[in-house]
Design a protein around this motif. Structure first.
Motif, PDB file in Angstrom:
ATOM      1  N   GLY A  90       0.838  -0.772  -0.306  1.00 57.03           N
ATOM      2  CA  GLY A  90      -0.551  -0.326  -0.179  1.00 57.03           C
ATOM      3  C   GLY A  90       0.385   1.385  -0.136  1.00 57.03           C
ATOM      4  O   GLY A  90       0.135   2.659   0.405  1.00 57.03           O
ATOM      5  N   ILE A  91       2.007   1.196  -0.290  1.00 59.46           N
ATOM      6  CA  ILE A  91       3.464   2.537  -0.526  1.00 59.46           C
ATOM      7  C   ILE A  91       3.349   3.058  -2.220  1.00 59.46           C
ATOM      8  O   ILE A  91       3.264   2.245  -2.620  1.00 59.46           O
ATOM      9  N   LEU A  92       2.314   4.455  -1.622  1.00 60.54           N
ATOM     10  CA  LEU A  92       2.042   4.975  -2.626  1.00 60.54           C
ATOM     11  C   LEU A  92       3.445   6.184  -3.555  1.00 60.54           C
ATOM     12  O   LEU A  92       4.789   5.794  -2.473  1.00 60.54           O
ATOM     13  N   ASP A  93       3.902   6.089  -4.627  1.00 66.53           N
ATOM     14  CA  ASP A  93       5.342   6.783  -5.318  1.00 66.53           C
ATOM     15  C   ASP A  93       6.220   5.321  -4.681  1.00 66.53           C
ATOM     16  O   ASP A  93       7.231   6.321  -4.155  1.00 66.53           O
ATOM     17  N   ALA A  94       5.255   4.148  -4.945  1.00 69.18           N
ATOM     18  CA  ALA A  94       6.242   3.547  -4.313  1.00 69.18           C
ATOM     19  C   ALA A  94       8.268   3.285  -4.949  1.00 69.18           C
ATOM     20  O   ALA A  94       9.399   2.872  -3.930  1.00 69.18           O
ATOM     21  N   ASN A  95       8.451   3.282  -6.241  1.00 68.07           N
ATOM     22  CA  ASN A  95       9.770   3.588  -6.834  1.00 68.07           C
ATOM     23  C   ASN A  95      10.553   4.577  -6.116  1.00 68.07           C
ATOM     24  O   ASN A  95      11.475   4.184  -6.140  1.00 68.07           O
ATOM     25  N   TYR A  96      10.220   5.681  -5.967  1.00 63.07           N
ATOM     26  CA  TYR A  96      10.623   6.844  -4.816  1.00 63.07           C
ATOM     27  C   TYR A  96      11.225   5.975  -3.381  1.00 63.07           C
ATOM     28  O   TYR A  96      12.244   6.498  -3.375  1.00 63.07           O
ATOM     29  N   TYR A  97      10.329   5.888  -2.658  1.00 59.95           N
ATOM     30  CA  TYR A  97      10.650   5.012  -1.602  1.00 59.95           C
ATOM     31  C   TYR A  97      11.354   4.086  -1.329  1.00 59.95           C
ATOM     32  O   TYR A  97      11.973   4.329  -0.783  1.00 59.95           O
TER      33      TYR A  97
ATOM     34  N   ASP B  28       8.529  12.464   5.686  1.00 63.09           N
ATOM     35  CA  ASP B  28       8.320  13.788   5.605  1.00 63.09           C
ATOM     36  C   ASP B  28       9.707  14.696   4.432  1.00 63.09           C
ATOM     37  O   ASP B  28       8.983  15.242   3.311  1.00 63.09           O
ATOM     38  N   ALA B  29      10.056  13.600   4.091  1.00 57.13           N
ATOM     39  CA  ALA B  29      10.699  13.980   3.040  1.00 57.13           C
ATOM     40  C   ALA B  29      10.481  13.621   1.567  1.00 57.13           C
ATOM     41  O   ALA B  29      10.758  14.756   0.908  1.00 57.13           O
ATOM     42  N   HIS B  30       9.200  11.918   1.137  1.00 53.91           N
ATOM     43  CA  HIS B  30       9.013  12.707   0.508  1.00 53.91           C
ATOM     44  C   HIS B  30       7.416  13.784   0.303  1.00 53.91           C
ATOM     45  O   HIS B  30       7.592  14.066  -1.150  1.00 53.91           O
ATOM     46  N   GLN B  31       7.319  13.721   1.207  1.00 50.98           N
ATOM     47  CA  GLN B  31       6.336  15.419   1.436  1.00 50.98           C
ATOM     48  C   GLN B  31       6.690  16.668   1.044  1.00 50.98           C
ATOM     49  O   GLN B  31       6.630  17.644   0.294  1.00 50.98           O
TER      50      GLN B  31
ATOM     51  N   THR C 299      17.772  10.053  -4.104  1.00 50.23           N
ATOM     52  CA  THR C 299      18.755  10.200  -3.360  1.00 50.23           C
ATOM     53  C   THR C 299      19.153  11.317  -2.926  1.00 50.23           C
ATOM     54  O   THR C 299      18.795  10.979  -1.451  1.00 50.23           O
ATOM     55  N   ILE C 300      18.206  12.832  -3.082  1.00 50.88           N
ATOM     56  CA  ILE C 300      18.261  13.997  -1.774  1.00 50.88           C
ATOM     57  C   ILE C 300      17.827  13.082  -0.935  1.00 50.88           C
ATOM     58  O   ILE C 300      17.916  13.426  -0.296  1.00 50.88           O
ATOM     59  N   GLY C 301      15.766  12.958  -1.861  1.00 51.40           N
ATOM     60  CA  GLY C 301      15.190  12.247  -0.489  1.00 51.40           C
ATOM     61  C   GLY C 301      15.481  11.734   0.286  1.00 51.40           C
ATOM     62  O   GLY C 301      15.535  11.926   1.624  1.00 51.40           O
ATOM     63  N   GLY C 302      17.085  10.155  -0.289  1.00 49.58           N
ATOM     64  CA  GLY C 302      16.755   9.592   1.222  1.00 49.58           C
ATOM     65  C   GLY C 302      17.972   9.849   1.849  1.00 49.58           C
ATOM     66  O   GLY C 302      18.080   9.761   3.529  1.00 49.58           O
ATOM     67  N   ALA C 303      18.954  11.237   1.724  1.00 52.31           N
ATOM     68  CA  ALA C 303      20.023  11.787   2.268  1.00 52.31           C
ATOM     69  C   ALA C 303      19.248  12.893   3.451  1.00 52.31           C
ATOM     70  O   ALA C 303      19.365  12.724   4.550  1.00 52.31           O
ATOM     71  N   ILE C 304      17.954  13.125   2.905  1.00 50.07           N
ATOM     72  CA  ILE C 304      17.200  14.013   3.661  1.00 50.07           C
ATOM     73  C   ILE C 304      16.834  13.601   5.296  1.00 50.07           C
ATOM     74  O   ILE C 304      17.060  14.093   5.886  1.00 50.07           O
ATOM     75  N   ALA C 305      16.511  12.124   4.800  1.00 52.54           N
ATOM     76  CA  ALA C 305      15.407  11.359   5.420  1.00 52.54           C
ATOM     77  C   ALA C 305      16.887  10.939   6.561  1.00 52.54           C
ATOM     78  O   ALA C 305      16.514  10.559   7.573  1.00 52.54           O
ATOM     79  N   PHE C 306      17.548  10.792   6.144  1.00 50.25           N
ATOM     80  CA  PHE C 306      19.111   9.903   6.896  1.00 50.25           C
ATOM     81  C   PHE C 306      19.307  10.608   7.975  1.00 50.25           C
ATOM     82  O   PHE C 306      19.554  10.790   9.200  1.00 50.25           O
TER      83      PHE C 306
ATOM     84  N   ASP D 113      12.499  21.894   3.046  1.00 49.87           N
ATOM     85  CA  ASP D 113      10.991  23.271   1.702  1.00 49.87           C
ATOM     86  C   ASP D 113      11.478  24.321   1.034  1.00 49.87           C
ATOM     87  O   ASP D 113      11.421  24.236  -0.043  1.00 49.87           O
ATOM     88  N   ARG D 114      12.706  24.672   2.033  1.00 53.48           N
ATOM     89  CA  ARG D 114      13.565  25.969   1.115  1.00 53.48           C
ATOM     90  C   ARG D 114      14.238  25.127  -0.607  1.00 53.48           C
ATOM     91  O   ARG D 114      14.241  26.423  -1.333  1.00 53.48           O
ATOM     92  N   ILE D 115      14.560  24.039  -0.678  1.00 51.67           N
ATOM     93  CA  ILE D 115      15.467  23.859  -1.604  1.00 51.67           C
ATOM     94  C   ILE D 115      14.370  23.651  -2.403  1.00 51.67           C
ATOM     95  O   ILE D 115      14.791  23.540  -3.283  1.00 51.67           O
ATOM     96  N   ARG D 116      13.366  22.635  -2.123  1.00 59.46           N
ATOM     97  CA  ARG D 116      12.097  22.726  -3.180  1.00 59.46           C
ATOM     98  C   ARG D 116      11.777  23.584  -4.074  1.00 59.46           C
ATOM     99  O   ARG D 116      11.382  23.559  -5.132  1.00 59.46           O
ATOM    100  N   ASP D 117      11.571  25.443  -2.961  1.00 56.56           N
ATOM    101  CA  ASP D 117      10.635  26.329  -3.268  1.00 56.56           C
ATOM    102  C   ASP D 117      11.984  27.976  -3.725  1.00 56.56           C
ATOM    103  O   ASP D 117      11.344  28.074  -4.438  1.00 56.56           O
ATOM    104  N   GLY D 118      13.110  27.360  -3.050  1.00 58.55           N
ATOM    105  CA  GLY D 118      13.883  28.588  -3.455  1.00 58.55           C
ATOM    106  C   GLY D 118      13.278  29.445  -2.739  1.00 58.55           C
ATOM    107  O   GLY D 118      14.004  30.841  -2.991  1.00 58.55           O
ATOM    108  N   GLU D 119      12.148  29.685  -2.049  1.00 55.43           N
ATOM    109  CA  GLU D 119      11.508  30.608  -1.665  1.00 55.43           C
ATOM    110  C   GLU D 119      12.413  31.827   0.037  1.00 55.43           C
ATOM    111  O   GLU D 119      13.151  30.972   0.712  1.00 55.43           O
ATOM    112  N   ASN D 120      12.785  32.953   0.006  1.00 54.80           N
ATOM    113  CA  ASN D 120      13.426  33.764   0.830  1.00 54.80           C
ATOM    114  C   ASN D 120      14.547  33.683   1.248  1.00 54.80           C
ATOM    115  O   ASN D 120      14.536  33.011   2.186  1.00 54.80           O
TER     116      ASN D 120
END
Length: 305
Positions: free
Chosen positions: A126-133, A173-176, A188-195, A210-217
């Protein structure tokens, strides 16, 4: 043909190999596929971890006495020292009885399409986006294995489930916070952040992600801006492979360390400092994880520090 469910000890597995494989390949090496040491290690790891069970896919011996299916599993039983329950079918017609145009039984074995780890995680767990996970789990296992000098084998469902058990909240958290831009959305970035989140200040690292994702402020010297610019400017060079994984994880973890400490970072340099920082904070957990996954190291045998 007759099929029975039997308990196979390492000694019995070796006897089957000695009686039903060795004499045949000694006479003609093409009687069976070439042995894959990596596959044997992978199966043995799963057996040691208790991640091996009885299925309809058993061991098969034909009417001439040749082992036509199961050589890697039997060799893995010997290597792992584990005792496994499996089905054994004896007496498959070696002459291809029941088929046409000279097709033999062995011609029909191991021809199916392999299910990917991501497919299994999605279909059965039941894991969505399972390849990424699955890719994030692989990153975490590789990060842990690097420090403990363990060679990771192809990652399977059992290993991913172990990682999810231990890092589930951090993986979510990393996936969101998964970015959409090419160059930033790598697992690979997501896994490193979760680690990093497992050992660091979660709120600071959520903000960092969040800031890596959106680059804001972001102002100059902000670790999120520095790693964001680095990844975007180099992504065409990052085409995959172990070396790229190492560069991306080390760069991400160095930036994450500065964010975790509330420090500025103006330039990314190839360094183990961020990796070592987060690794030392969770070494005991990593030793436990690798042991649960069936990997063996000096530290896992001692039970960690």
């Amino acid at each position: 043909m007759k099929t029975t469910t039997e308990t196979i000890t390492p000694k019995r597995a070796q006897t089957i190999l000695d009686n039903h494989l060795t004499p045949f390949v000694a006479e003609d090496i093409n009687k069976q596929r070439r042995v894959s040491e990596q596959l044997i290690d992978s199966y043995a790891r799963a057996m040691r971890a208790g991640q091996w069970g009885t299925t309809h896919q058993g061991i098969a011996i034909d009417s001439n006495g040749l082992l036509v299916d199961g050589q890697h599993r039997l060799m893995a039983i010997v290597r792992s020292g584990a005792t496994i329950k499996t089905m054994i079918t004896r007496g498959l017609p070696a002459n291809g009885e029941g088929t046409t145009h000279g097709v033999k039984v062995i011609d029909m074995i191991d021809r199916g399409k392999v299910r990917g780890v991501g497919q299994q995680l999605q279909m059965r767990h039941g894991i969505l986006d399972a390849n990424y996970y699955a890719a994030m789990c692989r990153t975490i296992l590789m990060l842990g294995a690097n420090a403990l000098k363990v060679t990771t084998l192809p990652v399977d469902v059992g290993q991913c489930l172990r990682v999810i058990d231990m890092y589930g909240a951090e993986l979510r958290d990393a996936h969101q916070r998964k970015a959409k831009l090419t160059g930033l959305r790598s697992a690979t970035i997501g896994g490193a952040i979760a680690f990093a989140m497992k050992a660091g200040d979660k709120q600071r690292l959520r903000e960092f992600s969040d800031r890596i994702r959106d680059g804001e402020n972001l102002s100059k010297g902000n670790p999120a801006l520095t790693i964001r610019n680095y990844l975007l400017s180099h992504y065409k060079e990052f085409s995959g492979g172990v070396q790229v994984y190492r560069i991306v994880t080390r760069a991400t973890l160095t930036a994450a360390m500065h964010a975790d400490k509330g420090q500025t970072l103006r330039q990314i340099k190839t360094s183990e400092i961020g990796y070592s920082y987060f690794m030392e904070k969770q070494r005991r957990s990593i030793v436990k994880l690798l042991s649960q996954c069936g990997y063996q190291s000096r530290e896992s045998r001692r039970g960690g520090k």
